[in-house]
Every structure is written in structure tokens, then in C-alpha cells.
Scaffold this active site. Structure first.
Site, PDB file in Angstrom:
ATOM      1  N   HIS A 190       0.875  -1.183   0.000  1.00 25.35           N
ATOM      2  CA  HIS A 190       0.000   0.000   0.000  1.00 25.35           C
ATOM      3  C   HIS A 190       0.910   1.229   0.000  1.00 25.35           C
ATOM      4  CE1 HIS A 190      -3.677   2.247   1.579  1.00 25.35           C
ATOM      5  NE2 HIS A 190      -2.704   3.093   1.872  1.00 25.35           N
ATOM      6  N   HIS A 192       1.715   5.426  -0.926  1.00 27.92           N
ATOM      7  CA  HIS A 192       1.289   6.794  -1.210  1.00 27.92           C
ATOM      8  C   HIS A 192       2.381   7.464  -2.031  1.00 27.92           C
ATOM      9  CE1 HIS A 192      -2.242   7.157   1.599  1.00 27.92           C
ATOM     10  NE2 HIS A 192      -1.689   6.033   2.025  1.00 27.92           N
ATOM     11  N   CYS A 223      -4.067  10.003   4.666  1.00 31.81           N
ATOM     12  CA  CYS A 223      -4.401   9.767   6.072  1.00 31.81           C
ATOM     13  C   CYS A 223      -4.402  11.092   6.831  1.00 31.81           C
ATOM     14  CB  CYS A 223      -3.389   8.802   6.701  1.00 31.81           C
ATOM     15  SG  CYS A 223      -3.643   8.525   8.470  1.00 31.81           S
ATOM     16  N   ASN A 232      -3.181   7.830  -2.381  1.00 33.94           N
ATOM     17  CA  ASN A 232      -2.564   6.592  -2.835  1.00 33.94           C
ATOM     18  C   ASN A 232      -2.038   6.720  -4.258  1.00 33.94           C
ATOM     19  OD1 ASN A 232      -5.060   5.467  -0.934  1.00 33.94           O
ATOM     20  ND2 ASN A 232      -3.147   4.360  -0.696  1.00 33.94           N
TER      21      ASN A 232
END
Length: 294
Positions: A190, A192, A223, A232
Site C-alpha cells: 500500500h 502513497h 491519512c 494513494n
């Protein structure tokens, strides 16, 4: 984004061929009011989906036992639980220490086993590559927490670069350590794109063996407890990269890019990111892509 636009957005993503969609979070509406209707959203989407549409696996994020109860009742296929490596991020984001979140994870797994064992449970280790407050994370701590979460009962553990501070060398090394320790229990990457390393990190993770990646259409997200972090990596650009590397994703890029129209309708004025949407596919790419990935 209004409710109807969200429904249309999910439908557009499903029609583009995404195998998994995280439909939302089952968290307190006090903290995230925009996620207050995730339960109803899933029910209405399942009711309205066309019979000839391939139904993706629906994922719901939960942070505690109450959220897991809601997700189960709503009928998700998989639950994902965020567990922060950074104690500071864990307390600000989840209101619990890392140890407390691991204990909560064990309770969530037991609840799922007791009620609907067919639902998958995975964990994502937030701030695995760095925290905006605490800085770089110790790789040994990351692997140790991953092992503890596996012992708590989850089926897979992914790594999240929540602050967008990870680099390809870090990603490759840490995922290799994870595979050495957890084997097939290693889950998704995951990333960013805060510092422009998102797709480079994808290639590094691919090199380490990862085959599942989180992303968001047009690069939305971020976030609120990682100040300065952007959204993302862009799903459209990620799919192009994977297909160009010879990995068949099963996703229709033209339909995926077209799904951005739902974002424009539902979030007017919101900046949308992505090179493929701006530049288009290279001439002949689709034809050579199909033969290469067959």
C-alpha cells in the site's frame, strides 16, 4: 461525494474489472462522518448490481470489534484491520497502542470465526516505512509485529507506506524480510505518492514477490493523521505499469479512466491525478498488451 455518485462510482469500478474494492470503513461516524453510511452503501450496491456484471470481492476496513460486527452484518467478503508500527500514529489514528490493536485484532478474528468463517481477515501495517513524527521504523519491529498479527489469526499481512516516505531499496529489503519470515502470509503493498516514489516502489515490491497492490482512482485519499501525506498511487497508472510489465490484471483501462467521470460529478473541484488519464495509452499498446499477457 453524494450517495448516488458513490454508488455509480463503485459500479463503474466493478464494470472496469477490478477484482477487489474497498467500499469504505466501518468506523465511528463521529470521527469519519463521510463513512457513516458504508453499511447502506454496500446493501444498495449489491441490490442494484447488474446480473451480467462480475462482482468484485468487497473489503471493509474495521478498527475495532464494533466495526467488525457492522462489516459482518453488511455482508463484506473480507475485513482489513490497520495496525500501526508507529505508536504515535496508532494512538492518534486508532486511539489505541500497537499492543492494544494486536489484542483487538485477535478478538475480531475470533468474532469472524464464530459467526462467518468464510470472511477473510487481513491486516495492514501502517507507517511500516516511516512516520511523520517518529521517523524511520525499525525493520525488525515491523517483522515482529507482522508475526504477532499472524499469531492473532489473520490470514495475511500487508505493508503500508502511510507517510509516503518509503524508497525502492527500503521496500525491496523489507518485503524480502517479510517473505523470509511469513512466506505466503505476506499480503498487499500500500503506497502513497507523497514524494513521487509510488510506482518505483511498486516495481521494487514486484521484485520482492508482491502481486497485490492497493491504489485509488485518480490518486485520491490520504491519512488525516499523517500530515503532509498525499493520496494513494493512481490506479490507472498502476494498471498501465503492471500490464506493461507483462502482468495481466484483467482490468479494462479505457473503462477505468472513464470511471473518473463519476469522481468529477461527485467531487466537483477536487484535483484528480494520473498520467494515463492525461496522456492516454501509447499507440498500439492495447494490441501488444493482449498478446503479451495471453
Amino acid at each position: 461525494m453524494n450517495y448516488d455518485a458513490r454508488l455509480d462510482w463503485i459500479a463503474a469500478l466493478a464494470e472496469a474489472g477490478l477484482a477487489e474494492i474497498e467500499i469504505g470503513s466501518f468506523v465511528s461516524p463521529t470521527h469519519l462522518p463521510q463513512m457513516a453510511d458504508t453499511d447502506r452503501l454496500l446493501e444498495d450496491w449489491r441490490t442494484s448490481v447488474a446480473l451480467n456484471t462480475a462482482i468484485p470481492e468487497i473489503i471493509g476496513l474495521v478498527a475495532n470489534l464494533r466495526g467488525a460486527e457492522r462489516a459482518i452484518a453488511a455482508g463484506v467478503d473480507k475485513i482489513t484491520i490497520p495496525v500501526s508500527i508507529s505508536e504515535t500514529h496508532s494512538r492518534t489514528n486508532l486511539g489505541k497502542s500497537t499492543d492494544e490493536m494486536i489484542a483487538e485484532t485477535k478478538r475480531i478474528v475470533q468474532l469472524v470465526r464464530d459467526r462467518t468463517p468464510a470472511i477473510g481477515v487481513e491486516a495492514g501495517l501502517s507507517t511500516a516505512f516511516g512516520c511523520v513524527v517518529e521517523g524511520a521504523m525499525d525493520p525488525g519491529r515491523v517483522v515482529d509485529i507482522a508475526e504477532r498479527v499472524i499469531r492473532a489469526g489473520v490470514t495475511s499481512v500487508g505493508l503500508s507506506d502511510t507517510a509516503g516516505s518509503g524508497t525502492p531499496t527500503q521496500v525491496r529489503k523489507l518485503f524480502r524480510q517479510m517473505y523470509n519470515s511469513l512466506g505466503s502470509n505476506v499480503g498487499a503493498a500500500h503506497f502513497h505518492n507523497t514524494r513521487g516514489q509510488g510506482l518505483a516502489n511498486v516495481l521494487a515490491a514486484l521484485d520482492a514477490g508482491v502481486r497485490t497492490f492497493d491504489s485509488s482512482l485518480a490518486g485520491l485519499g490520504g491519512c488525516p493523521y499523517a500530515p503532509g501525506a498525499t493520496g494513494n498511487i493512481v490506479t490507472e497508472d498502476l494498471v498501465f505499469l503492471l500490464e506493461a510489465e507483462g502482468l495481466a490484471t484483467g482490468i479494462d483501462l479505457d473503462r477505468l479512466v472513464a470511471a473518473r467521470s463519476q469522481l468529477l460529478r461527485g467531487l466537483p473541484g477536487e484535483p484528480l491525478y494520473g498520467y494515463i488519464a492525461d496522456a492516454g495509452l501509447p499507440t498500439g499498446f492495447s494490441r501488444s498488451l493482449r498478446s503479451a499477457s495471453a
